[in-house]
Design an enzyme around this catalytic site. Structure first.
Site, PDB file in Angstrom:
ATOM      1  N   TYR C 107       0.931  -1.237   0.099  1.00 32.90           N
ATOM      2  CA  TYR C 107       0.031  -0.191   0.177  1.00 32.90           C
ATOM      3  C   TYR C 107       1.034   1.299   0.103  1.00 32.90           C
ATOM      4  O   TYR C 107       1.851   1.389   0.738  1.00 32.90           O
ATOM      5  CB  TYR C 107      -0.996  -0.069   1.118  1.00 32.90           C
ATOM      6  CG  TYR C 107      -1.826   0.995   1.467  1.00 32.90           C
ATOM      7  CD1 TYR C 107      -2.855   1.171   0.980  1.00 32.90           C
ATOM      8  CD2 TYR C 107      -1.242   2.504   2.245  1.00 32.90           C
ATOM      9  CE1 TYR C 107      -3.746   2.451   1.001  1.00 32.90           C
ATOM     10  CE2 TYR C 107      -1.882   3.500   2.422  1.00 32.90           C
ATOM     11  CZ  TYR C 107      -3.318   3.561   1.683  1.00 32.90           C
ATOM     12  OH  TYR C 107      -3.940   4.801   1.985  1.00 32.90           O
ATOM     13  N   GLU C 195      -3.633   7.106  -3.987  1.00 30.33           N
ATOM     14  CA  GLU C 195      -3.488   6.004  -3.273  1.00 30.33           C
ATOM     15  C   GLU C 195      -3.581   4.959  -4.259  1.00 30.33           C
ATOM     16  O   GLU C 195      -4.075   4.835  -5.337  1.00 30.33           O
ATOM     17  CB  GLU C 195      -4.880   5.804  -2.475  1.00 30.33           C
ATOM     18  CG  GLU C 195      -4.761   4.829  -1.422  1.00 30.33           C
ATOM     19  CD  GLU C 195      -6.049   4.582  -0.556  1.00 30.33           C
ATOM     20  OE1 GLU C 195      -5.920   5.152   0.584  1.00 30.33           O
ATOM     21  OE2 GLU C 195      -7.017   4.305  -0.833  1.00 30.33           O
TER      22      GLU C 195
END
Lengths: 294, 389, 389, 294
Positions: C107, C195
């Site tokens: 991530y 993101e």
């Protein structure tokens, strides 16, 4: 005391596993410098031939060792990153040996790392004789004492210090400020520190043609250090004029930069200017007698 | 690396600074063909790095293809000299450019300022003349701004410079964009100097960079591989060519007319070495800074450079080891003397500093004895050259 | 403005972040044709802004043109809902993308941090799952770096995040470039959030952004006119469409199921107004922040928006003049009532602050009397709506 | 005293000739604020309808007037430039009213103007009642006194202050910190100043859902201002949840932002939280009695 560096300074080396980094780390250790570790990304956890821990990041190194100083040997493209990393990790003093760093990188770093002192780049480093050495200066020519030395040139510094040492004039701290167009610490920055150093009783300043560092140093001396015995030397009086396209640089610095301008500025500030390095010890001894410091 | 005007203007166009329409031409035929295809008033400008080309006849006007061909033939091959470059530079190409209806000429530049450690932007409403003269005659007309690199360029900087320098109102709208452009160029391409002189305001209110002086930072060239091609096309003088061939920086070697060859490590020590020869009553044959961390091969190249390409009758090698290790230099000297097929001249070697002991051992093994001090070495070399003033 | 995955990935490619090969397709036929021309293993992904599309059947695999057509037909037209968007969003297009041989998923994100006033980069080796879950279950795995904007991105930041979060070694070479890319995107295109979840490490050692969530700052859209086109193509829900039509920001209006219409100037006062209706025992029909400096025309539009498009039986207008001037609002209310052809509902007006006197005079002339306090106004409006809980 | 602003503050207005700038300059003058001039590039040398000098640059304005404060009304694309100009000219306090400033511009400005205090952007400004007002607050609802007020919302501030004034509780300084994702001065920054202000005896803090400013303020109060009577209010408890694509923001701020989290944080710090604005004066009076300040 001494300035910038003493026995308690804890030093890491960025680029410790490279050829230059590892060679000079050994010499610094031999000199008695408190080298506490080094940084090479990807080699964290290893130990150097001299038993020093290697870390992946400066942050890890500082957390593990309490390092206060860093000595940077990484290649030119990586210097700005190394300095920013040192700054963010809370390092207070960075000595950057690397030659050939883009001037814009130095501008960016100097403009965004207020509070961290940077010596160099393209400099031989820093030595407080008898205490510690950070950089590549040949330790054996130095001797502890009360003369502060600052110089724009590496090898010329050694030359001058060698003469001082042979004349029995030891040094408090010697700073090679570096030869690049933009440097982290100028003569005036050094003078401010030397002015407050109890160990330093006299100063030698080795300038060069070009720029206006010497003129600014002379003005600072006249204003704040009139009582200190100081001798200057200006290298390159027989040097060829540089080829340059424009003249903005000369205008910015008020058309300074000639040896004549620099010599005149020092003489006006009451600072004798040596004709050759070998004259420096005699002139300094004379100033010490005149001012009653010696 | 100094850029030619046409190269500088290519960078100007990339950062949004308006430049006159034009074409870079290598021959008079190119010039004639371009003007034939683009009727109008044109200026033909010599593309050289040396300054003062206007006075030397390197800038002429042309309105027809024939005039263009004639003016080009007059300029191509001219040797343009000035005080800094007495050898002069031969004109090999031309920039043909729109002749602007000039209303005003201003000056605008950016460079690095060592004292403030910042980029410095300078502006004056007196353009088209030597800025050093402007600084003498109209010092109050030059406005300076030292840019905080943490902020970078912001339009107020251009406005403030325009108002402070009392730039003609006609410039005001375009001017912040021009300063934005030179600041952008300065960082994007790693320039040490960007100078626009003159920055022209035309009678119909447009603003153009009418000349371009750009010095790129050699240390930053690796970031822009495209410049390698430009670098190859730029004229090097003989000394620079020799230095590059030996593996030195082009500014690390320069010849003079004396008889004492010199070599030292570090610019400061190299300059002090020249001064020492001068103090000892000699004249130097060359300046040579071998740089930091020199290896044996480079030492050998430098030996051959001095012996084969200068008037040196003696050779003073002055090494104070720091990042350059004494043993490496000693090995290079010994190797140079063993391998070289060049003439041999008497050498005086001064070797001290890091790895001094090992270096001296290597020299001693080869039958050489170094001197102790720089003054001593300079005096010995002057004597050996038989060249006292 | 939230971007679709395929739009985010277009920006990724521009800043040098590797994304899987793929094609944005509007029809099942496009999907089949693309797979026919590019044999291999493909993923067909619903392009919607709402989260949770995987669980909702919006992501499927296909190895042949026929499979691609079938999967596309299954996904196109699906309505995907989640807690934040209970109305749901209809799938109108697809991204067909190379199926990656996944070894690891990480991530990586950048957003703004109000507390440090800096951009914050976050990294975790736990990718491909809800980051809020990761924060609960493996809080130590999330490394954060608050970037000094005066320095900007420097590669040590990527290295430090990789080492601190204990990212798999396979990522290390590519990772600083990925962080450089999201930082560049963040500033260059004015994003509030970028993101990448997951950032995939393939079995053959390559690193790809396998998903893209990008929220652009609406206030910065003017700098990138190209986004206007994207903005038009993005799905607005009904409330957002109504708000935009009235000349309001799309977040300044939202409907609820109560009977008290509200309008106030400033988000804080509008929220407090809703709370006041709640405290008075009523239920609001809508949230409406008319913003700062509202003029008479906007006031009229807002009046019609509430009267025509909510269940409001009464209307509480709560204005405290600052940059919004009381007289302008009063003029708008009077004009709205005079000109509107919409139904009329009872109004309670609270008007104070800058230009209060003039505003009250205008309302009085039109036969309206404002109340003194917010609580009083809320209570009156609730009573008028006849809608006590 | 008061914080950030007093009778001696010399204020310029950037964008003074624009519609908003000129209107609110008049109101600030009417309130008694020492407005000393304004800046509109290209209009230097003109005089406003209220007799104020207009300058081309902030530098000129500061040199001519000794301005210490600036109030910024320029349109969003020009705000960063205006703030940088103010900073370079030596302005110490910049109040930025403009709404719609790109968040990245604010990040860049805040990161490079250390030493200059910025209030806003997207804020109603600053008022020290009875002394001066910088911004767009409706002066007549304020009254000089000892309650410090800080708020994320403009109009809600006026609401709350109006209630305080009606209850006889005057204010020392009221700060509208602004509603944008990044602001120059947060609640904690205000609390630091209020803590050292002799005029301020009590505080009202008007927060909102979202972000973690309130939680951080509560932590600061618990650590440094436990003895000060303080009341908080949290707006938007019935607001709809925002639509957002990612969740990085919530993770960065530690999953704060809900009204429950904020209310709990204040209660833990001993700060009562009003259910509605009209409760604030009563709760504050109670705290003043409890702590013996009143």
């Amino acid at each position: 005391m001494s300035i910038f560096l003493d026995k308690n300074s804890k030093v890491i080396v960025q680029g410790i596993t490279g050829a230059e980094g590892s060679y000079h780390t050994g010499r610094m250790l031999d000199y008695g410098t408190q080298i506490v570790g080094g940084v090479t990304p990807g080699k964290g956890g290893q130990t150097t031939g001299r038993g020093l821990p290697v870390f992946d990041t400066v942050k890890q190194a500082v957390e593990a060792t309490g390092a206060t100083h860093t000595c940077i040997f990484v290649p030119p493209p990586f210097v700005a990153d190394a300095l920013f990393e040192a700054y963010e990790a809370g390092i207070g003093m960075a000595v950057c040996i690397t030659e050939g760093v883009p001037v814009h990188d130095v501008l960016r770093v100097v403009g965004a790392t207020a509070g961290m002192r940077i010596i160099g780049p393209n400099c031989p480093g820093l030595i407080s004789p008898g205490k510690a050495s950070v950089g590549i200066m040949p330790g054996h020519v130095f001797q502890e004492g009360s003369v502060g030395v600052m110089s724009r040139s590496g090898t010329l510094t050694y030359e001058v210090v060698d003469l001082l040492t042979r004349a029995g004039m030891g040094q408090s701290t010697c700073v090679g400020v570096g030869g690049d167009p933009i440097i982290g610490t100028t003569f005036v920055d050094c003078l401010r520190e030397f002015a407050n150093d109890s160990q330093t009783k006299a100063l030698v300043l080795c300038g060069e043609i070009g720029g206006s560092d010497e003129e600014e140093a002379a003005a600072f001396i006249a204003a704040h250090l009139a009582a200190m015995p100081i001798v200057a030397f200006i290298g390159g009086r027989n040097a060829p004029p540089g080829k340059s396209l424009g003249h903005a640089g000369a205008i910015i610095s008020g058309a300074f930069g000639t040896p004549q301008s620099k010599i005149a500025a020092f003489q006006e500030a009451g600072v004798p200017v040596a004709d050759r390095p070998s004259e420096i010890p005699r002139l300094l001894a004379q100033r010490l007698r005149e001012t009653g410091v010696d | 690396m100094n850029l030619m005007e046409y190269q500088g203007k290519e960078l100007f166009a990339r950062v949004g600074i308006a430049v006159p329409r034009g074409r870079h031409c290598a021959t008079a035929e190119d010039v004639a063909r371009f003007i034939a295809a683009n009727p109008g008033e044109w200026v033909v400008k010599a593309q050289v790095l040396v300054g003062g080309r206007g006075k030397a006849g390197g800038i002429k006007f042309a309105s027809t293809p024939e005039e263009g061909r004639a003016r080009a033939n007059e300029i191509l091959g001219l040797v343009i000299k000035n005080r800094q470059n007495p050898q002069g530079e031969t004109v090999k190409s031309l920039l043909v450019e729109e002749r602007l209806p000039i209303a005003k000429e201003a000056y605008c530049a950016i460079t690095v300022d060592r004292a403030t450690k910042k980029p410095a932007v300078m502006v004056s409403p007196f353009g088209g003349m030597d800025i050093e003269e402007v600084a003498e005659q109209h010092p109050e007309s030059i406005a300076k701004f030292f840019v905080d690199t943490a902020i970078g360029y912001s339009p107020f900087i251009g406005r403030e410079l325009a108002f402070t320098s009392k730039l003609d109102e006609g410039y005001r709208k375009a001017f912040p964009g021009v300063v934005a452009g030179i600041y952008d160029l300065f960082f994007r391409y790693g320039a040490k100097l960007v100078e626009i002189n003159p920055l022209v305001l035309t009678r119909d209110g447009r603003v153009f960079a009418s000349d371009a002086k750009v010095e790129l930072d050699d240390d930053a060239l690796f970031r822009n591989p495209e410049f390698a091609q430009w670098q190859k096309s730029l004229p090097l003088d003989e000394d620079e060519t020799l230095a590059a061939a030996a593996g030195l920086g082009i500014r690390n070697f320069r010849r003079f007319d004396g008889l004492v060859g010199t070599m030292a490590n570090g610019a400061g020590l190299a300059m002090a070495t020249m001064d020492a020869v001068d103090n000892a009553g000699g004249k130097i044959a060359n300046f040579l800074d071998i740089g930091g961390g020199a290896n044996a091969e480079l030492v050998r190249n430098c030996y051959e450079l001095v012996v084969n390409h200068t008037n040196a009758k003696s050779f003073f090698i002055n090494i104070f080891g720091g990042i350059t290790r004494g043993d490496e230099v000693a090995r290079g000297i010994v190797q140079a003397l063993r391998e070289t097929t060049s003439r041999k001249i008497p050498m005086v070697i001064r070797l001290t500093g890091n790895n001094e002991a090992e270096g001296r051992r290597i020299l001693a093994q080869a039958g050489m004895t170094p001197v102790e001090t720089m003054d001593e070495g300079a005096a010995a070399a002057v004597k050996l050259a038989g060249a006292a003033k």
